[in-house]
Enzyme design. Structure first.
Site, short mmCIF file in Angstrom:
data_model
loop_
_atom_site.label_atom_id
_atom_site.label_comp_id
_atom_site.label_asym_id
_atom_site.label_seq_id
_atom_site.Cartn_x
_atom_site.Cartn_y
_atom_site.Cartn_z
N CYS A 3 0.82 -1.15 0.12
CA CYS A 3 -0.13 -0.15 -0.02
C CYS A 3 0.72 1.29 0.05
CB CYS A 3 -0.95 -0.16 1.25
SG CYS A 3 -2.26 -1.25 1.15
N HIS A 4 1.87 1.27 1.06
CA HIS A 4 2.48 2.49 1.18
C HIS A 4 4.08 2.18 1.15
CE1 HIS A 4 -1.55 3.34 2.38
NE2 HIS A 4 -1.51 4.32 1.43
N GLY A 5 4.62 1.01 0.89
CA GLY A 5 5.84 0.90 0.89
C GLY A 5 6.66 0.73 2.24
#
Lengths: 419, 173, 260
Positions: free
Chosen positions: B137-139
């Site tokens: 999703c956001h690393g």
């Protein structure tokens, strides 16, 4: 109406009020001049508002846990009763709340009938009120279907089959209502949707009902117009609000008595048996508040005729303001009408009673007599009595009536205690 | 009216009425809030037993517990050594690998498979750390001990309450 | 004139009640028991609930399901209040079908407190087929689903009699005084000493009927004790607040030259 110009004191308040006069509205509601001689029968408007809000709030909560599916609905209601935190409390408030709502609305309607609150210039208030009553019946009926017990299922079957009495298109209409070839899952689903919608329609109509009330102002027990607002009225807040709250609390004591100590006494035990399309309960009865109309339906030995008569019994109320020919509003000054009023009350009680009994023998006779009298009251007695009756002298103004306590008023007080 | 006077009986009556009325209103609101909390049937299902006898070293399984995935990873000795060799100072949320497993059961990492950033499920054996996890999703990158190493997540992945019923069975919750 | 009308209304209401009595006379009134859970502060008899569960488990549960109850309910406040370990033992004594497992197979495992009561039959049709075509009703809300409630259930359990002369019964149909229609497909099951109560109470037929009825009443209304407790508080509060509001109202209206 005495709509004096309201100016908020604070700058921010004035800025807001110039753009949306909400503060003016609140001020109007607070200062709304109310006849000071209103008795406790006038507190049911406030009580009904409470009932509606209670049903909406508890209903929204129940919808968070309820499942509208023929296989799961009954179980989800048991889940609410057993597992959900305070689920039993919220469901019992909602199910008994429906009965309390109707109890209050019947008192409200009979108050209007007794004191002539439906007469000019208040016809629109009355008509909106009857619309609300109709929607209440629809909401109550659909709500009763949701637990998907035996009474839910067979009640839905019987009531939707009323429409099959319509010539030519009747069968298509019932199939369309069901979304199937009998009451089934699609029916339950749409009833749930509509059951959720209708209360908000009612809420909208209630706003119109109150708006229409605030144009001519309240009727009052002597039924004469207000002469001197300064002497005859009090500001709604705090005088009427506190009285409404007191009456509401007494009402809530009765309400709580049902919810906590007899939560199922107004319901039917068969509705704790899951719906079974193969077995009809021996004795199908609607909830108590629909019984008089059920009796009228069954009193006619013809399918279409019964349906027409039942709906007429409700729709006749729409034209009531024009059926009553008397210029005097309050029954306090109408000695003849007053007696017919009580006979009507009795008639409706009898109809309600026979509605709960099997449609045979003496009950059928009673139902027929009751039905005939019901229509006789509205179509013949009301217009004729209005012309022939010699009414008692009206007081000059409200303060006068309150202070002197005329003999008629004391009679009215006695009558009120009967109900 | 009575504004300038000392407390009169009337004022007392009104205050008492208001206060008691407000208390009742407050108490009425509670059931309507509490009904949204997990109900008794949900609370009762708070434990899950998992049979882990079929999991080979280096592999992991995922089970559902309270509606969330739980990763049960059977780590190789090599992976354990790697996790324990990390300098704690490099970590965003310093925590020893020993604190994240049960003593004597070092090979088992039992962990809520939920990224501590915004709740996505990280992918296993992905990301910059061998045997670790990567949240798409956001690393966020997690290491073989489930500790946050890189990315926006603030803390390490959560270790739920669990116990070994026997050598092959883990009870979560 | 007014008096007459008042009288008329009272009289008609009275006669309505009288008619109701007459009508209900067709069915036999159930035996009235002074249950401990009736009344404003009614509570269940804990020991009776535990015994009632034993009767249910050893006798009723072979035919009747109780699908809305879970084993954990047996330990919850207001119920039989078995201890946690007792509840676990009760749950573990039944086999629950669970699954599918990772191979897609259903498997049996010992029950847990969170499991629902296990049904004696896989479905309604199987239950009806095994009982001569009559489906033994689910007992979760049976007490609420019968007019007369607990008294009715107790009466039916005690109402088996030899059939009076002239009554013809089919095979597998029994005579029961209190059953609607006097015919029942359930044979008489209770007899003295049928179960061995673990608390030493003598298991007479009457005792077992009372215990199992108490248990079923709790099963139908597990919230009863909480409801009664909260209800008393709410009523006291409402009455107190009504008095305060009434006094405030009187004070407020004393400024106005009107009676309310």
């Amino acid at each position: 109406m005495s709509d004096h110009e309201y100016q908020p004191t604070s700058k921010a308040g004035k800025w807001f009020n110039d753009r949306l006069p909400l503060l003016s509205l609140v001020s109007h509601l607070k200062d709304y001049p109310t006849p000071k001689n209103l008795n406790y029968w006038w507190t049911f408007g406030g009580i009904l508002t409470f009932c509606l809000l209670t049903q909406i709030i508890t209903g929204i909560v129940l919808a968070m846990h309820y499942v509208a599916h023929a296989d799961l609905a009954f179980g989800s209601v048991e889940h609410i009763m057993r597992d959900v935190n305070y689920g039993w409390l919220i469901r019992y408030i909602h199910s008994n709340g429906a009965s309390m709502f109707f109890l209050a609305v019947y008192i409200h309607i009979f108050r209007s009938l007794f004191y002539g609150s439906y007469k000019s210039p208040r016809e629109i208030i009355w008509i909106i009120g009857i619309l609300i009553y109709l929607l209440m019946m629809a909401a109550a009926f659909m709500g009763y279907v949701l637990p998907w017990g035996q009474m839910s299922f067979w009640g839905a079957t019987v009531i939707t089959n009323l429409f099959s009495a319509i010539p030519l298109v009747g069968e298509s209409i019932t199939t369309w209502l069901w979304g199937a070839y009998s009451v089934d899952n699609p029916t339950l689903n749409r009833f749930f949707s509509l059951h959720y919608l209708i209360p908000f329609l009612i809420l909208g109509l209630v706003v119109l009902h109150i708006w229409a009330l605030h144009v001519p102002g309240n009727n009052n027990p002597v039924g004469i117009d207000i002469q001197k607002p300064s002497k005859d009225t009090v500001p709604f807040h705090p005088y009427i609000t506190i009285k409404d709250i007191f009456a509401l609390l007494v009402f809530m004591i009765i309400f709580a008595g049902f919810v906590f100590f007899a939560p199922n006494v107004l319901g039917h035990s068969d509705n704790y048996i899951p719906a079974n399309p193969m077995v009809t309960p021996a004795h199908i009865v609607p909830e108590w508040y629909l019984l008089p109309f059920y009796a009228i339906l069954r009193s006619v030995p013809d399918k279409l005729g019964g349906v027409i008569l039942m709906f007429s019994a409700i729709f006749i109320l729409f034209i009531l303001p024009w059926l009553d020919t008397s210029k005097v509003r309050s029954a306090v000054f109408r000695p003849i009408y007053r007696q017919f009023f009580w006979i009507l009350v009795l008639d409706i009680l009898v109809l309600g009673y026979v509605g709960a009994m099997p449609a045979e023998g003496i009950y059928l006779v009673l139902a027929r007599v009751g039905t005939i009298y019901y229509f006789l009251h509205f179509l013949v007695i009301l217009p004729v009595v209005g012309y022939l009756e010699k009414t008692d002298p009206l007081p000059i103004n409200i303060s006068d009536a309150v202070m002197s306590g005329s003999s008629n008023l004391s009679i009215a007080k006695k009558d009120e205690k009967k109900v | 009216m009575a504004k300038n006077k000392k407390t009169t009986r009337r004022d007392f009556l009104y205050t008492a009425t208001y206060t008691i009325g407000a208390v009742g209103l407050g108490a009425t609101i509670w059931p309507f809030i509490d009904q949204m909390n997990p109900d008794k049937s949900v609370q009762a299902l708070a434990t899950t037993e998992v049979d882990v006898s079929t999991v080979e070293p280096g592999n992991s399984i995922t089970v559902l517990w309270r509606g969330k995935p739980v990763f049960l990873k059977r780590r190789t000795q090599e992976e354990i050594n790697e996790a324990r060799a990390v300098n704690l100072k490099e970590l965003k949320d310093p925590q020893k690998d020993e604190e994240r497993v049960k003593e004597g059961k070092d090979e088992w990492l039992v962990m809520l498979g939920v990224c501590t950033h915004l709740g996505c499920v990280p992918l296993s054996n992905k990301g910059d750390y061998k045997g670790g996890w990567f949240c798409p999703c956001h690393g966020s990158h997690y290491d073989v001990s489930g500790r946050i190493r890189k990315g926006p997540a603030p803390v390490n992945m959560e270790i739920p309450k669990y116990e070994f019923v026997d050598n092959n069975t883990i009870k979560i919750g | 004139m007014k008096k007459k009308f008042k009288l008329l209304i009272y009289f008609s209401l009275l006669s309505l009640f009288y008619f109701t009595k007459l009508l209900s006379a067709e069915a036999v009134d159930p035996i009235k028991i002074d249950w401990s859970f009736k009344g404003y502060t009614g509570k269940f008899d804990r020991a009776s609930l535990q015994r009632g569960f034993q009767v249910y488990k050893e006798v009723c549960s072979s035919c009747h399901s109780m699908q809305y109850l879970s084993y954990r309910n047996l330990g919850e406040p207001g119920g039989p209040e078995f201890t946690e370990s007792e509840v676990k033992a009760i749950a573990a004594s039944v086999e629950v079908t669970d699954g599918p497992d990772s191979q897609g197979e259903m498997f049996k495992r010992p029950g847990r407190p969170s499991d629902k009561f296990v049904n004696p039959y896989p479905n309604v049709q199987a239950a009806a087929a095994a009982n001569g075509g009559a489906y033994p009703p689910d007992m979760s809300v049976l007490v609420k689903a019968r007019k007369g409630g607990a008294n009715y259930i107790y009466s039916v359990l005690m109402g088996y009699e030899d059939k009076p002369a002239g009554v013809i019964l089919d095979d597998g149909v029994y005579y029961n005084k209190y059953m609607v229609g006097q015919k029942i497909k359930m044979p008489k099951v209770l007899s003295d000493g049928l179960v061995d109560y673990s608390d030493g109470t003598v298991a007479t037929e009457d005792q077992m009927a009372k215990d199992v009825t108490t248990f079923l009443s709790w099963a139908a209304e597990p919230e009863l004790e909480a409801r009664h407790k909260l209800g008393v508080k709410v009523l006291i509060y409402l009455i107190l607040l009504s008095i305060l509001v009434y006094l405030s109202m009187k004070k407020l209206w004393s400024r106005i030259d009107s009676e309310i």
